[in-house]
Design a protein around this motif. Sequence first.
Motif, PDB file in Angstrom:
ATOM      1  N   GLY A  32       0.718  -1.213  -0.047  1.00 25.57           N
ATOM      2  CA  GLY A  32       0.000  -0.363  -0.417  1.00 25.57           C
ATOM      3  C   GLY A  32       0.535   1.327   0.186  1.00 25.57           C
ATOM      4  N   HIS A  33      -0.187   2.107  -0.742  1.00 30.43           N
ATOM      5  CA  HIS A  33       1.039   3.668  -1.012  1.00 30.43           C
ATOM      6  C   HIS A  33       0.416   4.243   0.749  1.00 30.43           C
ATOM      7  N   LEU A  34       1.506   5.064   1.205  1.00 27.93           N
ATOM      8  CA  LEU A  34       1.026   6.574   2.629  1.00 27.93           C
ATOM      9  C   LEU A  34       1.132   7.431   2.233  1.00 27.93           C
ATOM     10  N   ILE A  35       0.236   7.643   2.999  1.00 27.69           N
ATOM     11  CA  ILE A  35       0.640   9.490   3.277  1.00 27.69           C
ATOM     12  C   ILE A  35       0.416   9.909   4.863  1.00 27.69           C
ATOM     13  N   LEU A  36       0.868  10.337   5.720  1.00 26.96           N
ATOM     14  CA  LEU A  36       1.531  10.335   7.086  1.00 26.96           C
ATOM     15  C   LEU A  36       1.492  11.428   7.299  1.00 26.96           C
ATOM     16  N   LEU A  37       0.737  11.482   8.531  1.00 22.40           N
ATOM     17  CA  LEU A  37       0.719  13.400   9.068  1.00 22.40           C
ATOM     18  C   LEU A  37       0.928  13.267  10.827  1.00 22.40           C
ATOM     19  N   ALA A  38       1.336  14.122  11.034  1.00 21.72           N
ATOM     20  CA  ALA A  38       1.809  13.923  12.472  1.00 21.72           C
ATOM     21  C   ALA A  38       2.121  15.847  13.065  1.00 21.72           C
ATOM     22  N   ARG A  39       2.640  15.936  13.969  1.00 21.13           N
ATOM     23  CA  ARG A  39       3.474  17.071  14.665  1.00 21.13           C
ATOM     24  C   ARG A  39       4.886  17.390  13.517  1.00 21.13           C
ATOM     25  N   ARG A  40       5.657  15.912  14.285  1.00 20.33           N
ATOM     26  CA  ARG A  40       6.682  15.991  13.842  1.00 20.33           C
ATOM     27  C   ARG A  40       7.164  15.958  12.091  1.00 20.33           C
ATOM     28  N   LYS A  41       7.751  16.595  12.111  1.00 17.42           N
ATOM     29  CA  LYS A  41       7.716  16.446   9.977  1.00 17.42           C
ATOM     30  C   LYS A  41       9.224  15.658   9.744  1.00 17.42           C
ATOM     31  N   ALA A  42      10.104  15.950  10.575  1.00 20.48           N
ATOM     32  CA  ALA A  42      11.575  15.268  10.741  1.00 20.48           C
ATOM     33  C   ALA A  42      11.586  14.150  10.740  1.00 20.48           C
ATOM     34  N   ARG A  43      10.729  13.542  11.715  1.00 17.00           N
ATOM     35  CA  ARG A  43      11.069  12.422  12.278  1.00 17.00           C
ATOM     36  C   ARG A  43       9.643  11.298  11.222  1.00 17.00           C
ATOM     37  N   LEU A  44       8.855  12.600   9.891  1.00 15.01           N
ATOM     38  CA  LEU A  44       7.961  11.705   9.044  1.00 15.01           C
ATOM     39  C   LEU A  44       9.086  11.115   8.563  1.00 15.01           C
ATOM     40  N   ALA A  45       9.673  12.363   7.955  1.00  5.36           N
ATOM     41  CA  ALA A  45      10.680  12.603   6.224  1.00  5.36           C
ATOM     42  C   ALA A  45      11.497  10.951   7.412  1.00  5.36           C
ATOM     43  N   GLU A  46      12.022  11.098   7.617  1.00  4.00           N
ATOM     44  CA  GLU A  46      12.718  10.121   8.481  1.00  4.00           C
ATOM     45  C   GLU A  46      12.107   7.861   7.986  1.00  4.00           C
ATOM     46  N   ILE A  47      11.004   8.201   8.058  1.00  2.55           N
ATOM     47  CA  ILE A  47       9.988   7.047   8.906  1.00  2.55           C
ATOM     48  C   ILE A  47      10.172   6.947   6.681  1.00  2.55           C
ATOM     49  N   ALA A  48       9.059   7.961   6.413  1.00  2.00           N
ATOM     50  CA  ALA A  48       8.918   7.940   4.762  1.00  2.00           C
ATOM     51  C   ALA A  48       9.663   7.715   4.156  1.00  2.00           C
TER      52      ALA A  48
END
Length: 264
Positions: A32-48
Motif C-alpha cells: 500500500g501507498h501512504l500519506i503520513l501526518l503528525a506534528r514531527r515533520k523530521a521524524r515523518l521524513a525519516e520514516i517515509a
Amino acid sequence: MNPNLKDRLVIITGASSGIGEKMAYEVAKSGGHLILLARRKARLAEIAKAIEERYNVRCHYYELDVRHLGNVEQTFQHILNEHDRIDVLVNNAGFGLFRSFEEASLDEMEAMFEVNVYGMMACTKYVLQKMLNQQSGHIINIASQAGKMATPKSSLYAATKHAVLGFTNSLRLEVADRSVFVTAVNPGPIQTEFFDVADTSGQYVQNVQKWMLRAEDVAEKVVRIMLTNKRELNFPWWMETGSIVYRIMPNVFERLAKKAFHKK
C-alpha cells in the motif's frame, strides 16, 4: 500482511511514533501507498524515506497538528487535490493525561477534546465525501477500552474516547449502505510514547507493565482488517470481557474492581 492494500492509498494521523508508525510499515509491507501526518515533520521524513527504500511504495508526509482545524482543512484540501482516491483513513492521533478531574485544568480538557475528538472528526469530514463519491473506503478510528470502561484518573480521556465511539457508531450507520466501512479499534494499554505524557509518575505503567500490548502486534491486527467490513477490533480479550461484564453489571463490577481501578 493484507492483500487488499496492494496499490491502495492509506492516510495515518499520529504517524511519527507508536502504533501509527508501526501501521505505516505494515501497510507498506502489503504494497500500500501512504500519506503520513503528525506534528514531527523530521521524524515523518525519516520514516517515509525508510519505507520507500525498503518497500518500493510511495510515502508522502505532511506536518499536521490535528488540534488546529484550519490546518486540518488546508492539509486535506492539498491531499484531495493531489490524489484521485483515498482508500483508508486511520484516525490515530490522540493523547491522554492520567489525573483526577479535580486536578485537571480547563486547558487540558480543551486540548484533549480538540485532538481526540474534534481533530478526528475534522479529518473524517474531509475524506468522507471522496470515499462516498468513489463508492469505497474505510475509516478506522483508534478509540480505547477507556471508551467502554471508565476508570478513576482518566475522566477527561475516557470522555473523549466515549465520544469517539459514539461518533464512530453513528457514522457507521449513516454510511452502511454506501460501500464505506467504519471501524472502531479499542485497545488496552500499549507500550508507546503515549504514557510519557499520560503517566508522568510512571506508576500506572509499573502496575500494568506485564499486561501491556506491543505496538507491533496492535498495528498488525489493525492493518489486517483494513478494507474489510469489521465493526470493532477489541483487545486484549480479557479486558474486552471485563468491559462487557462492566456494561451488564456495573455496580457489582465497580465494587469488585475498585482497588484495581485506582492503580494509576
